[in-house]
Design a protein around this motif. Structure first.
Motif, PDB file in Angstrom:
ATOM      1  N   HIS A  18      34.070  33.251  27.499  1.00 17.97           N
ATOM      2  CA  HIS A  18      35.319  32.709  27.853  1.00 17.97           C
ATOM      3  C   HIS A  18      35.423  31.338  26.933  1.00 17.97           C
ATOM      4  CE1 HIS A  18      38.818  31.277  29.670  1.00 17.97           C
ATOM      5  NE2 HIS A  18      39.236  32.442  29.857  1.00 17.97           N
ATOM      6  N   PRO A  19      36.316  30.963  26.355  1.00 15.98           N
ATOM      7  CA  PRO A  19      36.346  29.595  25.710  1.00 15.98           C
ATOM      8  C   PRO A  19      36.433  28.731  26.467  1.00 15.98           C
ATOM      9  CG  PRO A  19      38.409  30.920  25.244  1.00 15.98           C
ATOM     10  CD  PRO A  19      37.392  31.815  25.936  1.00 15.98           C
ATOM     11  N   GLY A  20      36.807  28.707  27.975  1.00 13.93           N
ATOM     12  CA  GLY A  20      36.777  27.469  28.809  1.00 13.93           C
ATOM     13  C   GLY A  20      37.965  27.049  29.168  1.00 13.93           C
ATOM     14  N   ALA A  21      38.964  26.951  28.313  1.00  9.48           N
ATOM     15  CA  ALA A  21      40.113  26.626  28.597  1.00  9.48           C
ATOM     16  C   ALA A  21      41.261  27.758  28.763  1.00  9.48           C
ATOM     17  CB  ALA A  21      40.898  25.963  27.437  1.00  9.48           C
ATOM     18  N   GLY A  22      42.177  27.396  30.106  1.00  2.92           N
ATOM     19  CA  GLY A  22      43.220  28.347  30.120  1.00  2.92           C
ATOM     20  C   GLY A  22      42.587  29.550  31.089  1.00  2.92           C
ATOM     21  N   GLY A  23      43.466  30.466  31.221  1.00  2.44           N
ATOM     22  CA  GLY A  23      43.309  31.679  31.993  1.00  2.44           C
ATOM     23  C   GLY A  23      42.677  32.856  31.257  1.00  2.44           C
ATOM     24  N   LEU A  35      42.807  48.187  21.887  1.00  4.83           N
ATOM     25  CA  LEU A  35      41.688  48.057  22.752  1.00  4.83           C
ATOM     26  C   LEU A  35      41.165  46.486  22.714  1.00  4.83           C
ATOM     27  CD1 LEU A  35      39.704  49.201  24.533  1.00  4.83           C
ATOM     28  CD2 LEU A  35      38.247  49.637  22.630  1.00  4.83           C
ATOM     29  N   GLN A  36      41.090  45.941  23.986  1.00  2.58           N
ATOM     30  CA  GLN A  36      40.857  44.724  24.259  1.00  2.58           C
ATOM     31  C   GLN A  36      39.712  44.404  25.494  1.00  2.58           C
ATOM     32  OE1 GLN A  36      44.416  42.566  24.588  1.00  2.58           O
ATOM     33  NE2 GLN A  36      44.832  42.619  22.438  1.00  2.58           N
ATOM     34  N   LEU A  37      38.935  43.407  25.330  1.00  2.00           N
ATOM     35  CA  LEU A  37      38.145  43.030  26.229  1.00  2.00           C
ATOM     36  C   LEU A  37      38.856  41.767  26.988  1.00  2.00           C
ATOM     37  CD1 LEU A  37      35.694  43.774  27.934  1.00  2.00           C
ATOM     38  CD2 LEU A  37      34.429  41.967  26.627  1.00  2.00           C
ATOM     39  N   GLN A  38      39.136  41.642  28.205  1.00  2.00           N
ATOM     40  CA  GLN A  38      39.794  40.611  28.829  1.00  2.00           C
ATOM     41  C   GLN A  38      38.729  40.025  29.568  1.00  2.00           C
ATOM     42  OE1 GLN A  38      42.473  41.035  32.368  1.00  2.00           O
ATOM     43  NE2 GLN A  38      44.086  40.675  30.758  1.00  2.00           N
ATOM     44  N   LEU A  39      38.659  38.761  29.202  1.00  2.50           N
ATOM     45  CA  LEU A  39      37.653  37.797  30.018  1.00  2.50           C
ATOM     46  C   LEU A  39      38.392  36.777  30.817  1.00  2.50           C
ATOM     47  CD1 LEU A  39      35.316  36.889  26.822  1.00  2.50           C
ATOM     48  CD2 LEU A  39      35.120  38.739  28.647  1.00  2.50           C
ATOM     49  N   THR A  40      37.740  36.449  31.896  1.00  6.04           N
ATOM     50  CA  THR A  40      38.448  35.473  33.050  1.00  6.04           C
ATOM     51  C   THR A  40      37.292  34.300  33.092  1.00  6.04           C
ATOM     52  OG1 THR A  40      37.139  36.321  34.724  1.00  6.04           O
ATOM     53  CG2 THR A  40      39.254  37.148  34.341  1.00  6.04           C
ATOM     54  N   PRO A  41      37.822  33.322  33.337  1.00  4.24           N
ATOM     55  CA  PRO A  41      37.056  32.022  33.302  1.00  4.24           C
ATOM     56  C   PRO A  41      35.919  32.014  34.321  1.00  4.24           C
ATOM     57  CG  PRO A  41      39.320  31.450  33.531  1.00  4.24           C
ATOM     58  CD  PRO A  41      39.227  32.707  33.525  1.00  4.24           C
ATOM     59  N   LYS A  42      35.755  32.932  35.178  1.00  4.24           N
ATOM     60  CA  LYS A  42      34.643  33.095  36.182  1.00  4.24           C
ATOM     61  C   LYS A  42      33.766  33.997  35.718  1.00  4.24           C
ATOM     62  CE  LYS A  42      37.031  31.382  40.203  1.00  4.24           C
ATOM     63  NZ  LYS A  42      37.478  31.547  41.653  1.00  4.24           N
ATOM     64  N   GLY A  43      34.015  34.729  34.658  1.00  6.09           N
ATOM     65  CA  GLY A  43      33.025  35.633  34.118  1.00  6.09           C
ATOM     66  C   GLY A  43      33.560  37.155  34.258  1.00  6.09           C
ATOM     67  N   GLY A  63      38.600  50.087  32.861  1.00  5.19           N
ATOM     68  CA  GLY A  63      37.534  49.879  33.722  1.00  5.19           C
ATOM     69  C   GLY A  63      36.947  48.421  33.630  1.00  5.19           C
ATOM     70  N   GLY A  64      35.948  47.893  34.263  1.00  8.70           N
ATOM     71  CA  GLY A  64      35.119  46.797  33.946  1.00  8.70           C
ATOM     72  C   GLY A  64      34.081  46.994  33.119  1.00  8.70           C
ATOM     73  N   TYR A  65      33.787  45.957  32.258  1.00  8.15           N
ATOM     74  CA  TYR A  65      32.245  45.725  31.507  1.00  8.15           C
ATOM     75  C   TYR A  65      31.426  45.022  32.389  1.00  8.15           C
ATOM     76  CZ  TYR A  65      29.296  44.532  27.974  1.00  8.15           C
ATOM     77  OH  TYR A  65      28.127  44.475  27.186  1.00  8.15           O
ATOM     78  N   PRO A  66      30.184  45.612  32.627  1.00 10.62           N
ATOM     79  CA  PRO A  66      29.381  46.716  31.826  1.00 10.62           C
ATOM     80  C   PRO A  66      29.447  48.022  32.481  1.00 10.62           C
ATOM     81  CG  PRO A  66      27.910  45.336  33.146  1.00 10.62           C
ATOM     82  CD  PRO A  66      29.332  44.824  33.497  1.00 10.62           C
TER      83      PRO A  66
END
Length: 126
Positions: A18-23, A35-43, A63-66
């Motif tokens: 995650h780049p660190g800024a924002g949601g 197809l996209q992978l959605q990353l949250t700031p908390k990992g 579903g969730g990765y991994p």
């Protein structure tokens, strides 16, 4: 002409941060479009498929990765896009399956049913 995302490898997906800024941040994976992978700031990492159904944009969770690896996420995305192409709404299909499961659980055996069946089973065993 739409922008085509580079098809990422499993190792590249694993290394995404995650780049660190924002949601939440979405990263295109290539392969099936949307197809996209959605990353949250908390990992947190979740596979998301962005599609248009009946001229409305929807995000469908895969579903969730991994827990769901890249290859399986691509397969699921292709399957869902195939259903959409055939005119089947996967969101409505999922809702129908969930409501059918809930109805089946409600129709389960009650205590009264168990009490009524119990003596017959015991008598049959003698």
């Amino acid at each position: 002409m739409p922008k085509v995302a580079k098809e990422l490898s499993a190792l590249e997906v694993k290394r995404l941060r995650h780049p660190g800024a924002g949601g939440k941040k979405n990263f295109a994976m290539g392969g099936p479009s949307g197809l996209q992978l959605q990353l949250t700031p908390k990992g947190g990492r979740t596979w998301v498929l962005r599609v248009s159904i009946a001229s409305k944009r929807h995000e469908i969770g895969l579903g969730g990765y991994p827990d769901v690896p890249l290859a399986e996420a691509r397969d699921r995305a292709r399957e869902i896009k195939g259903k959409i192409w055939r005119g089947i709404n996967p969101r409505e299909e999922r809702k129908a399956a969930q409501s059918a499961l809930a109805a089946a659980e409600r129709r389960g055996m009650t205590f009264r049913d168990a009490v009524e069946k119990w003596p017959h089973r015991k008598v049959g065993c003698l």
